[in-house]
Design a protein around this motif. Structure first.
Motif, mmCIF file in Angstrom:
data_model
loop_
_atom_site.group_PDB
_atom_site.id
_atom_site.type_symbol
_atom_site.label_atom_id
_atom_site.label_comp_id
_atom_site.label_asym_id
_atom_site.label_seq_id
_atom_site.Cartn_x
_atom_site.Cartn_y
_atom_site.Cartn_z
ATOM 1 N N ASN A 106 -0.199 -10.528 -78.596
ATOM 2 C CA ASN A 106 -0.628 -11.024 -77.284
ATOM 3 C C ASN A 106 -1.569 -12.210 -77.422
ATOM 4 O OD1 ASN A 106 0.885 -9.159 -75.831
ATOM 5 N ND2 ASN A 106 -0.753 -7.642 -75.854
ATOM 6 N N TYR A 107 -2.456 -12.151 -78.406
ATOM 7 C CA TYR A 107 -3.378 -13.259 -78.649
ATOM 8 C C TYR A 107 -2.606 -14.526 -79.015
ATOM 9 C CZ TYR A 107 -6.831 -16.188 -80.935
ATOM 10 O OH TYR A 107 -7.612 -17.257 -81.303
ATOM 11 N N ILE A 108 -1.647 -14.395 -79.912
ATOM 12 C CA ILE A 108 -0.867 -15.559 -80.350
ATOM 13 C C ILE A 108 -0.053 -16.129 -79.201
ATOM 14 C CG2 ILE A 108 1.019 -16.305 -81.861
ATOM 15 C CD1 ILE A 108 -0.041 -14.175 -83.873
ATOM 16 N N ILE A 109 0.569 -15.273 -78.406
ATOM 17 C CA ILE A 109 1.357 -15.742 -77.260
ATOM 18 C C ILE A 109 0.478 -16.554 -76.326
ATOM 19 C CG2 ILE A 109 2.541 -14.979 -75.161
ATOM 20 C CD1 ILE A 109 3.696 -12.662 -76.922
ATOM 21 N N ASN A 110 -0.706 -16.047 -76.006
ATOM 22 C CA ASN A 110 -1.618 -16.767 -75.114
ATOM 23 C C ASN A 110 -2.130 -18.059 -75.736
ATOM 24 O OD1 ASN A 110 -1.478 -14.986 -72.942
ATOM 25 N ND2 ASN A 110 -2.989 -13.636 -73.866
ATOM 26 N N LEU A 111 -2.359 -18.039 -77.034
ATOM 27 C CA LEU A 111 -2.875 -19.208 -77.738
ATOM 28 C C LEU A 111 -1.840 -20.329 -77.811
ATOM 29 C CD1 LEU A 111 -5.252 -20.332 -79.493
ATOM 30 C CD2 LEU A 111 -4.039 -19.377 -81.461
ATOM 31 N N LEU A 112 -0.601 -19.977 -78.075
ATOM 32 C CA LEU A 112 0.424 -20.978 -78.353
ATOM 33 C C LEU A 112 1.300 -21.353 -77.166
ATOM 34 C CD1 LEU A 112 1.625 -19.762 -81.856
ATOM 35 C CD2 LEU A 112 -0.025 -21.547 -81.317
ATOM 36 N N LYS A 113 1.232 -20.614 -76.080
ATOM 37 C CA LYS A 113 2.161 -20.891 -74.983
ATOM 38 C C LYS A 113 1.982 -22.279 -74.386
ATOM 39 C CE LYS A 113 -0.499 -18.563 -71.399
ATOM 40 N NZ LYS A 113 -0.508 -17.444 -70.481
ATOM 41 N N HIS A 114 0.808 -22.858 -74.520
ATOM 42 C CA HIS A 114 0.603 -24.209 -74.004
ATOM 43 C C HIS A 114 1.191 -25.269 -74.931
ATOM 44 C CE1 HIS A 114 -2.697 -23.919 -76.870
ATOM 45 N NE2 HIS A 114 -2.696 -25.241 -76.895
ATOM 46 N N LYS A 115 1.388 -24.928 -76.206
ATOM 47 C CA LYS A 115 1.874 -25.912 -77.162
ATOM 48 C C LYS A 115 3.379 -25.834 -77.367
ATOM 49 C CE LYS A 115 1.004 -27.935 -81.597
ATOM 50 N NZ LYS A 115 0.179 -28.052 -82.739
ATOM 51 N N TYR A 116 3.920 -24.639 -77.386
ATOM 52 C CA TYR A 116 5.338 -24.450 -77.623
ATOM 53 C C TYR A 116 5.933 -23.656 -76.460
ATOM 54 C CZ TYR A 116 3.783 -25.419 -82.374
ATOM 55 O OH TYR A 116 3.210 -25.984 -83.477
ATOM 56 N N GLU A 117 7.059 -24.118 -75.975
ATOM 57 C CA GLU A 117 7.740 -23.373 -74.918
ATOM 58 C C GLU A 117 8.110 -21.989 -75.445
ATOM 59 O OE1 GLU A 117 11.822 -23.837 -72.457
ATOM 60 O OE2 GLU A 117 10.617 -25.644 -72.738
ATOM 61 N N GLN A 118 8.717 -21.964 -76.612
ATOM 62 C CA GLN A 118 8.994 -20.728 -77.335
ATOM 63 C C GLN A 118 8.523 -20.973 -78.754
ATOM 64 O OE1 GLN A 118 13.303 -20.420 -76.434
ATOM 65 N NE2 GLN A 118 12.760 -18.311 -75.992
ATOM 66 N N PHE A 119 7.496 -20.273 -79.181
ATOM 67 C CA PHE A 119 6.930 -20.615 -80.480
ATOM 68 C C PHE A 119 7.788 -20.156 -81.651
ATOM 69 C CE2 PHE A 119 5.005 -16.603 -79.431
ATOM 70 C CZ PHE A 119 5.031 -15.917 -80.613
ATOM 71 N N ASP A 120 8.861 -19.414 -81.395
ATOM 72 C CA ASP A 120 9.776 -19.053 -82.472
ATOM 73 C C ASP A 120 10.884 -20.093 -82.631
ATOM 74 O OD1 ASP A 120 10.818 -18.314 -80.011
ATOM 75 O OD2 ASP A 120 11.924 -16.611 -80.819
ATOM 76 N N ILE A 121 10.849 -21.129 -81.790
ATOM 77 C CA ILE A 121 11.795 -22.240 -81.882
ATOM 78 C C ILE A 121 11.000 -23.533 -81.985
ATOM 79 C CG2 ILE A 121 13.623 -23.538 -80.721
ATOM 80 C CD1 ILE A 121 14.395 -20.917 -79.319
ATOM 81 N N PHE A 122 11.258 -24.312 -83.035
ATOM 82 C CA PHE A 122 10.586 -25.596 -83.205
ATOM 83 C C PHE A 122 11.584 -26.705 -82.906
ATOM 84 C CE2 PHE A 122 9.134 -29.361 -85.378
ATOM 85 C CZ PHE A 122 7.790 -29.371 -85.068
ATOM 86 N N GLN A 123 11.281 -27.493 -81.874
ATOM 87 C CA GLN A 123 12.121 -28.630 -81.492
ATOM 88 C C GLN A 123 11.567 -29.878 -82.166
ATOM 89 O OE1 GLN A 123 14.948 -28.948 -79.233
ATOM 90 N NE2 GLN A 123 14.903 -30.880 -80.303
ATOM 91 N N MET A 124 12.374 -30.520 -82.986
ATOM 92 C CA MET A 124 11.929 -31.744 -83.670
ATOM 93 C C MET A 124 11.554 -32.795 -82.622
ATOM 94 S SD MET A 124 12.004 -31.241 -86.922
ATOM 95 C CE MET A 124 11.935 -32.889 -87.620
ATOM 96 N N PRO A 125 10.351 -33.392 -82.738
ATOM 97 C CA PRO A 125 9.934 -34.419 -81.789
ATOM 98 C C PRO A 125 10.739 -35.706 -81.953
ATOM 99 C CG PRO A 125 8.138 -33.856 -83.307
ATOM 100 C CD PRO A 125 9.318 -33.048 -83.691
ATOM 101 N N LYS A 126 10.894 -36.418 -80.854
ATOM 102 C CA LYS A 126 11.631 -37.692 -80.886
ATOM 103 C C LYS A 126 10.914 -38.696 -81.773
ATOM 104 C CE LYS A 126 15.114 -37.092 -78.105
ATOM 105 N NZ LYS A 126 16.430 -37.046 -78.626
ATOM 106 N N GLU A 127 9.662 -38.915 -81.582
ATOM 107 C CA GLU A 127 8.900 -39.867 -82.381
ATOM 108 C C GLU A 127 7.465 -39.483 -82.380
ATOM 109 O OE1 GLU A 127 7.993 -42.468 -85.026
ATOM 110 O OE2 GLU A 127 10.040 -42.335 -84.402
#
Length: 96
Positions: free
Chosen positions: A75-96
Motif C-alpha cells: 500500500n505504501y509503494i502504491i501510494n508513493l509511485l502512483k503519481h510517477k507511473y500509471e502502472q508501476f509494473d509497466i515501464f513505458q520507454m520515454p520519447k525523449e
C-alpha cells in the motif's frame, strides 16, 4: 515488470532479460534469455540514455520490492509511485 518499447510496438518481460545497455548510438537495447536483442529506445545524447536506463533499473527494483512486500508495504509503494507511473509494473520507454 514489463517494458514497452519507445515505438510501442514491443513489450518485454524484464525477468526474461539477460542484459540491457546503451550502444555507441545512444540506443538502449535489451537482450532476452533467448539470446535475441531488441531496441527499446533511441536518445539524442548518451547522458539522456543513461538517465532512462537508470529509470528502468529503479522501476524494476521498486517492482521487485513490491512483489515481496507485506500488504502494508504494498500500500505504501502504491501510494508513493502512483503519481510517477500509471502502472508501476509497466515501464513505458520515454520519447525523449
Amino acid at each position: 515488470m514489463i517494458i514497452v518499447s519507445q515505438d510501442k510496438k514491443w513489450s518485454f518481460n524484464f525477468s526474461n532479460t539477460t542484459s540491457i545497455g546503451i550502444d555507441e548510438e545512444n540506443t538502449i537495447k535489451i537482450i532476452t534469455t533467448a539470446g535475441k536483442w531488441n531496441i527499446l529506445g533511441n536518445y539524442k545524447t548518451e547522458e539522456r540514455a543513461k538517465e532512462v536506463l537508470k529509470e528502468i533499473i529503479t522501476a524494476n527494483s521498486n517492482f521487485s520490492y513490491f512483489k515481496n512486500a507485506t500488504e502494508e508495504g504494498k500500500n505504501y509503494i502504491i501510494n508513493l509511485l502512483k503519481h510517477k507511473y500509471e502502472q508501476f509494473d509497466i515501464f513505458q520507454m520515454p520519447k525523449e
